[in-house]
Design a protein around this motif. Structure first.
Motif, short mmCIF file in Angstrom:
data_model
loop_
_atom_site.label_atom_id
_atom_site.label_comp_id
_atom_site.label_asym_id
_atom_site.label_seq_id
_atom_site.Cartn_x
_atom_site.Cartn_y
_atom_site.Cartn_z
N LYS A 67 1.51 -7.72 -1.33
CA LYS A 67 2.56 -7.15 -0.78
C LYS A 67 3.83 -7.25 -1.52
O LYS A 67 4.35 -6.09 -1.85
N ARG A 68 4.16 -8.35 -1.85
CA ARG A 68 5.47 -8.61 -2.52
C ARG A 68 5.53 -8.00 -4.05
O ARG A 68 6.39 -7.28 -4.20
N GLN A 81 3.56 -5.49 -4.96
CA GLN A 81 3.26 -4.21 -4.61
C GLN A 81 4.63 -3.51 -4.62
O GLN A 81 5.23 -2.62 -5.03
N GLU A 82 5.47 -4.37 -3.81
CA GLU A 82 7.01 -3.52 -3.42
C GLU A 82 7.91 -3.97 -4.89
O GLU A 82 8.52 -2.89 -5.38
N ARG A 135 6.31 -1.53 -7.79
CA ARG A 135 6.11 -0.13 -7.18
C ARG A 135 4.75 0.04 -7.64
O ARG A 135 4.51 1.22 -8.16
#
Lengths: 355, 325
Positions: free
Chosen positions: B204-205, B207-208, B211
């Protein structure tokens, strides 16, 4: 269905304790059970250089007709505990009582006479069935070995058992590879039930199945328990399933029980930091809830049971560990009524709570 | 804006026993920077779909019969069809533009090559870095995915890592060349819950930060609920429901999705005495599908379901289902 097992009870329980009113309550008693596996070195002269402490002193009771769930991560000793209780692997020390018969000191022959009472269901439904035997042969085998069943009784019983687990007599001539995973687990259950046991150790029986099939098998376990008055030790790593099926739950970590309590109590008021983080790590199928949920993410991974940390075995990963935790092994004590935990910090006031 | 558009993908396996209809027309798109969860039981085709896109299936027996997979670059200006690429072009995409995280990190990694070199290998291949630079970057990546002592760990072999750490190495390889899309194929299934939570947070980290658009394949509806923006439910080689994540859990439409959610016991929340199970088992993929494939297990099936194949239709904004009901 208690005819046979009843006789065995009489045979082994000639020293029923006083009155025996509460003898019906507790069925399995485990006291300070340990199972160490030796680590050996050397090619010719095998020297023992250490031990893997797979199960390191666990104690609990299982009541008649209840399900005790055991959860923990891989390597925590939950499967070894199940096997050691059934004496499939002889424990290194400790006592196991079924009713009032002590199992660890029994010889092979006496143990064999008790075997019909206690059975095991394994995780891998395929590996635990002989691929060259038909389903009928598989289910008949325990009864043939037992020797007290007549041929016609065995035939009847195969049909009975298959129906009991949701298959039919038409399946008796087929072989394990012709079945799906869920059906194979049903065959395993039928075989385990063949000798009318009253205690069954279920070692991750649904972990390898797809979700929709898991639900079928879990429902079957519950129906059988109700109809046949079975007692389960249910080993799993899936918290939500354990919560669903158990009356009481034990949480294991590195060979020790960290916490044991009634199901609702344990999930509502987890006292041990490890239980708290396990519950908070388990994903929950509700997106809105998942977004606002706080998580305790443990750092690192489970240490090796060959060389467990000193003091509390969990202190290396514990977010609230204090000095004492690295030095002194916490006592496994009753912190609230029927709620046991092995943690220096836990008490009935909710101390040791992380979130 | 979509970065990947898959249209009517059909993959079959030609085996001795017959033709396995693994994928029977799968269409979906992936938006830039979103996490798409793909859920389904074993044999539903979720992994086959991803492997078809990157040509990772052994051919034969596999054959991609039909379909398009348009991959958009430069803000949607250029597009290529992943399925018609030449070998060299495919290599450029695979591991470069699209990263892949496999379920079983131990068998996906090369056991006789240090993890550092395995990461460096793709850096040199795709970004043309020199050996020195690749090493430098590999150590950075190991640090970035949370491996302590990265400098030393660079020289370790896969068997020297624990399961969670190996999965981190896999993730480092997948993001090494600054991909646009990362396909995570059951990345946490083999891990314990506490380690699973770590890996989910890590992906998740990343991916953020980067992007990324992520396709997250899993059979665990709990994991998907926590991570995905949209969810695609697969059954017997068909997408049966696609929807925004909240919509799917609050208003599941397809009987299969409803059944799956009903089969889950709730943690902490409401709990009935019995689980609702879906009776029966998934269909035999050897038979050519002629009508709805869920009909044998569906409590609401009627005549039309046994004669016709339903289309995937939009029943609410961004909510598609393949059902006559």
């Amino acid at each position: 269905m208690t005819g046979k097992t009843g006789d065995l009870n009489k045979m082994f329980n000639n020293h029923q304790p006083n009155g025996s009113e509460n003898a019906g309550d507790v069925m399995i008693r485990v006291e300070n059970l340990k199972k160490y596996f030796p680590i050996v070195q050397g090619v010719v002269w095998r020297r023992r250089v250490g031990a893997v402490k797979a199960v390191d002193g666990i104690s609990f009771n299982i009541n008649k007709g209840e399900t005790l769930g055991v959860v923990g991560e891989s390597g925590c000793g939950k499967s070894t505990a199940g096997r050691a209780i059934l004496q499939l692997q002889r424990p290194s020390s400790g006592r196991v009582y079924i009713d009032d018969t002590e199992l660890t000191t029994l010889n092979k022959a006496s143990l064999r006479r008790l075997r019909p009472r206690m059975q095991m269901i394994f995780q891998d439904s395929y590996d635990s069935l002989n691929p060259r035997q038909s389903v009928g042969q598989i289910i008949a085998e325990p009864m043939v070995i037992n020797g007290t069943y007549t041929r016609s009784r065995i035939y009847d019983r195969i049909a009975e058992l298959l129906e009991l687990v949701g298959l039919s007599i038409d399946h008796a001539g087929r072989f394990p590879h012709e079945f799906s995973g869920g059906q194979r687990q049903r065959i395993n259950i039928a075989r385990a039930l063949a000798l009318e046991p009253d205690f069954i150790v279920c070692d991750e029986p649904i972990s390898a199945l797809d979700i929709s099939i898991q639900a079928q098998v879990v429902n079957l376990f519950q129906d059988l328990q109700r109809d046949l008055n079975l007692t389960y030790l249910f080993i799993a790593h899936d918290l939500s399933m354990v919560q669903h099926i158990s009356n009481r739950v034990a949480v294991m970590y590195l060979g020790k029980i960290m916490e044991l309590a009634g199901r609702d109590d344990l999930f509502a008021n987890p006292a041990h930091p490890y239980t708290q983080s396990l519950i908070s790590s388990a994903p929950f199928p509700d997106p809105a809830l998942e977004r606002k949920r706080k998580r305790i993410t443990l750092s690192g991974e489970v240490p090796s049971p060959a060389n467990p940390p000193a003091g509390c075995v969990f202190h290396t990963r514990c977010p609230v560990a204090e000095k004492i935790c690295a030095v002194e092994i916490p006592a496994y004590r009753e912190i609230m009524k029927s709620h046991f935990a092995a943690c220096h910090l836990a008490d009935d006031q909710g101390a040791g709570k992380i979130l | 804006m979509p970065i990947l558009e898959v249209k009517n993908l059909v993959t079959r396996f030609y085996t001795i026993e017959g033709v396995v209809h693994a994928l029977n027309g799968v269409s979906f798109d992936l938006e830039e920077g979103e996490i798409l969860g793909i859920v389904g039981e074993s044999g539903s085709g979720k992994s086959v779909a991803m492997m078809s896109l990157l040509n990772l299936l052994p051919m034969p027996p596999a054959r991609i019969e039909r379909g398009k997979a348009l991959f958009y670059e430069n803000g949607g200006q250029d597009s290529v069809d992943l399925l018609t690429l030449t070998k060299a072009e495919r290599r450029r995409v695979r591991g470069g533009k699209i990263g892949y995280i496999f379920q079983d990190a131990l068998s996906a990694l090369n056991p006789v090559m240090t993890v550092g070199r395995q990461i460096g290998e793709s850096l040199m291949e795709h970004l043309g870095l020199s050996g020195e630079d690749a090493k430098h970057r590999a150590v950075e990546l190991l640090e970035h995915v949370g491996i302590p002592g990265a400098e030393k760990r660079y020289y370790n072999y896969p068997h020297q890592f624990s399961g969670g750490m190996r999965q981190r190495v896999m993730i480092a390889i997948a993001i090494a060349c600054d991909p646009k899309i990362v396909i995570a194929d059951e990345p946490t299934t083999a891990l314990d819950v506490t380690v699973q939570a770590q890996i989910v947070e890590l992906i998740k980290r990343l991916q953020e930060e980067l992007r990324l658009a992520v396709i997250w394949i899993t059979h665990d509806l709990g994991v998907v609920a926590g991570i995905a923006d949209r969810v695609l439910v697969m059954y017997a080689g068909y997408p049966v429901e696609i929807s925004l994540v909240d919509d799917l859990y609050n208003n599941p439409v397809h009987p299969y999705t409803k059944g799956l959610l009903g089969a889950l016991p709730g943690i902490g929340g409401k709990r009935a005495g019995r689980l609702e199970s879906i009776e029966g088992a998934p269909p035999d993929l050897l038979a050519k599908p002629k009508h709805c494939q869920f009909v044998w297990r569906c409590p609401y099936a009627f005549d039309r379901c046994r004669n016709e194949m339903p289309e995937l239709v939009e029943i609410a904004p961004k909510h598609y289902t393949k059902c006559f009901l």
